[in-house]
Write a protein that holds these residues in place. Sequence first.
Motif, short mmCIF file in Angstrom:
data_model
loop_
_atom_site.label_atom_id
_atom_site.label_comp_id
_atom_site.label_asym_id
_atom_site.label_seq_id
_atom_site.Cartn_x
_atom_site.Cartn_y
_atom_site.Cartn_z
N THR A 176 74.25 30.37 70.12
CA THR A 176 75.00 29.30 70.77
C THR A 176 76.48 29.61 70.59
O THR A 176 76.90 30.13 69.54
CB THR A 176 74.67 27.95 70.11
N ILE A 201 67.05 31.03 66.78
CA ILE A 201 68.40 30.88 67.35
C ILE A 201 69.45 31.04 66.24
O ILE A 201 69.29 30.50 65.14
CB ILE A 201 68.56 29.46 67.98
N ASP A 202 70.49 31.78 66.52
CA ASP A 202 71.62 31.99 65.59
C ASP A 202 71.20 32.65 64.28
O ASP A 202 71.84 32.44 63.24
CB ASP A 202 72.35 30.65 65.31
N LYS A 256 69.31 35.12 70.21
CA LYS A 256 70.03 34.13 71.03
C LYS A 256 71.03 33.38 70.17
O LYS A 256 70.71 32.97 69.05
CB LYS A 256 69.02 33.15 71.66
N SER A 311 80.94 23.48 76.58
CA SER A 311 79.88 23.41 75.57
C SER A 311 78.55 23.80 76.20
O SER A 311 78.35 23.65 77.41
CB SER A 311 79.80 22.00 74.98
N GLY A 312 77.66 24.31 75.38
CA GLY A 312 76.30 24.66 75.83
C GLY A 312 76.13 26.13 76.20
O GLY A 312 75.04 26.54 76.58
N ALA A 350 73.41 25.87 78.89
CA ALA A 350 72.30 24.92 78.86
C ALA A 350 72.46 23.86 79.96
O ALA A 350 73.57 23.57 80.39
CB ALA A 350 72.25 24.24 77.48
N GLY A 379 74.86 21.22 79.23
CA GLY A 379 76.19 21.71 78.84
C GLY A 379 77.24 21.38 79.90
O GLY A 379 76.97 20.62 80.84
N PHE A 384 75.47 30.07 75.86
CA PHE A 384 74.70 30.89 74.92
C PHE A 384 74.68 32.32 75.42
O PHE A 384 74.96 32.61 76.59
CB PHE A 384 73.27 30.36 74.75
#
Length: 375
Positions: free
Chosen positions: A146, A205-206, A144, A134-135, A166, A169, A137
Amino acid sequence: MAEAVYDAYREEVLGRANVADTEELVEFYKDLESQHAGALWTVANKIEPWEPVTESQPVLWQFDRLREHVLRALELVSPEQAGRRVVYLANPGRRDVTAAVGWLYTGLQVMGPGELASSHRHSASALRFIMEGSGAFTNVDGHKMTLGRNDFVLTPNGTWHEHGVAEDGTVCIWQDGLDIPLMNALEANFYEVHPDLQQAVSFPIDDSTATWGNPALRPAGETWSKRYSPLLKYEWEPTYEALLKYARVTDGSPYDGIHMDYVNPFTGGAPMQTMGASMQLLRPGEHTRAHREVGSFVYQCAKGSGHSIIGGRRFDWKERDIFVVPSWMWHEHVNGSDSEDACLFSFHDLPTMRTLGLYRAEGLAENGGFQPVIS
Ligand code: GTQ
């Protein structure tokens, strides 16, 4: 008729090259060689086969065997040293190039918390399929994103991109897919490092998924003129849900079960010019019929377990295993479970084949559509 006998028959009767060596001819071939030339009839049958001939072998890489080696790379090199910390998968039939199958490359990239890989761009198109952690990117031309488990992500050719995890993460592993061997075969591959090493994040983001990733809804007034999809991240949950919904109302493809392509939402066509990708669901106990296609395929089991018969050989897979199907090779898939569905992610070069007018497919007519299994 045995295959070798049949080939000889086809060559004689159908006017293929069939010239026996004489002393004089061998002398002639040597003379031509010294002039960096040759007689076409000595190579014609090889360079113009009746149908596609692949040097690639069907191969399966078990993730639970590879994983420890991938994690070892984490200790051995930094992203600064390596540029990209990746273990690539090498087809044993293709020692000449770094290819997993055909003209496609694939590798497993690993990054730890707080790590960053520098920004670059190249002529090769790239895609990712997120396997664990997880984390993670990625930043593609300032967008950017995730990255979550089983998400499918684009890095189209010519776009600046970098990856990282991250600080809060965990260790992340994802599969990279690129058309590096194709770009090199075409002698068209450029590579550039970003002057800032890390590019700016220029959008929320996203934003690409929020804008373009809504089912059957296109943002009013938004337009798009690039040759690749404006949607850069296709999340797992809506993909799986789409397969389940479709499964309720269709028998699916006899060759691929419940099968959906990731598309450019603006055009409905392939997400990138050279490579496309799909997710397919095999229902409990499903055994698809064999077919073959002009194009190379790299699969990853995203869910469940089963096996595929490729070129008459059986390959057993479970979640995270990766396997390849070379061009024009018979293949069929089996979900080994009676109660759970199985999902196969795949990427391929069909957009290249279709653009060039080379795509063909056929189903196996004999034996009820199932291959005899050799091993
Ligand atoms: O992340 O850009 O596995 O350029 C191989 C080449 C990943 C990448 C790879 C690459 C990348």
